[in-house]
Design a protein around this motif. Structure first.
Motif: not given
Length: 66
Positions: A41-46, A16-28
């Protein structure tokens, strides 16, 4: 090929270290011999540590390229 929209965070990341920073959009899920899974995935930026000023890239910022 199987497409999963808005995959759960736990199915994409190992902790869960990256939770709230990166958000999964879709998987293949590819139908190959390795059963390969790819995620977008999307992110809030740097995120930066503004108290540290340096001209060189180091671990005071996080930028993940998948």
């Amino acid at each position: 090929m199987k497409i999963e929209l808005y995959a759960t965070f736990d199915s994409v990341f190992t902790d869960g270290q990256l939770k709230g920073i990166f958000y999964p959009l879709c998987g293949f899920e590819l139908n190959d011999e390795k059963n390969t899974k790819l995620f977008f995935v999307s992110s809030n930026g740097i995120w930066t540590n503004e108290s540290n000023s340096t001209e060189n890239n180091n671990n005071t910022y996080t930028n993940l390229i998948l």
